[in-house]
Design an enzyme around this catalytic site. Sequence first.
Site, PDB file in Angstrom:
ATOM      1  N   CYS A 112       0.833  -1.197   0.000  1.00  0.00           N
ATOM      2  CA  CYS A 112       0.000   0.000   0.000  1.00  0.00           C
ATOM      3  C   CYS A 112       0.880   1.264   0.000  1.00  0.00           C
ATOM      4  CB  CYS A 112      -0.980  -0.037   1.165  1.00  0.00           C
ATOM      5  SG  CYS A 112      -2.355   1.137   0.992  1.00  0.00           S
ATOM      6  N   HIS A 211      -3.620  -5.190   0.538  1.00  0.00           N
ATOM      7  CA  HIS A 211      -3.087  -5.581   1.843  1.00  0.00           C
ATOM      8  C   HIS A 211      -3.061  -7.108   1.968  1.00  0.00           C
ATOM      9  CE1 HIS A 211      -2.631  -1.766   4.061  1.00  0.00           C
ATOM     10  NE2 HIS A 211      -3.492  -1.333   3.154  1.00  0.00           N
ATOM     11  N   GLU A 213      -1.378  -8.935   3.899  1.00  0.00           N
ATOM     12  CA  GLU A 213      -1.297  -9.424   5.284  1.00  0.00           C
ATOM     13  C   GLU A 213      -2.679  -9.648   5.883  1.00  0.00           C
ATOM     14  OE1 GLU A 213      -1.883  -5.022   5.877  1.00  0.00           O
ATOM     15  OE2 GLU A 213      -0.950  -6.342   4.384  1.00  0.00           O
TER      16      GLU A 213
END
Length: 257
Positions: A112, A211, A213
């Site tokens: 990001c 994202h 994660e």
Amino acid sequence: MSRRPVIGITAYVEPAGWAVWRDVPATLVPHAYVRAVAAAGGRAVVLPPDDTDADVLELLDGLLLAGGADVGPERYGQPPDPRTEARPERDAGELALLTAALAADLPVLGVCRGMQLLAVAYGGTLHQHLPDVVGHDGHRPAPGVYGSHPVRFTDGSLAGRVMAGVDRVNSYHHQAVADPGGLAVTGLADDRVVEAVEDPARRFVLGVQWHPENEVDPRPVAALVRAAMSRRSQTADPPSRPARPRPARTSPGVTTG
């Protein structure tokens, strides 16, 4: 048993609260990053903003540039939009780490904001408020709500190999890469917003706008850990260094740290 590859994760400095303490300036990073690195076999180390030097890279096998606030527009030669919220200390510290990591051919993943910082380090620019460009809020639908949209990756690219079979990602951002500088664009959303960039001349330099994660398939983080493990395990002489990326543009009197 060989040790786990050590992955440095750049951190936020934001007001936080715990126990009886409220609004205390804290160095922090969402645990999802740490969890994703550990799940991939790496050892996470949190890196607070610090532009004094980049000596910590000598202890690391890979660098993960985490998401967060906007990159300061003075770093790419633009006046600030009223809606831009920058963190100059993060910009200075992370650009120092990134410049040294690229010089050392250390594997780098930008997430990001981290992808946007990569583009700026390679001489690129950003859209400061994406809805003004694409005409919708789909990449950040509401405060704390992730968007979801189609994505297409370039065949044969690093992003395409890592994300094989994936055609949709999440997102939470109001800025985006306008000019990738010296990076190759290898992922696009259905509205042509840049979703992935990379440097094919280097061992592993990848930026993703979403994202990973926070997804059930955090393959970019796993790919970073594998690249870090491979680099550490190599005993032969390292490959010759490609040319350094173009320096980030600055406004007069502003340094890039």
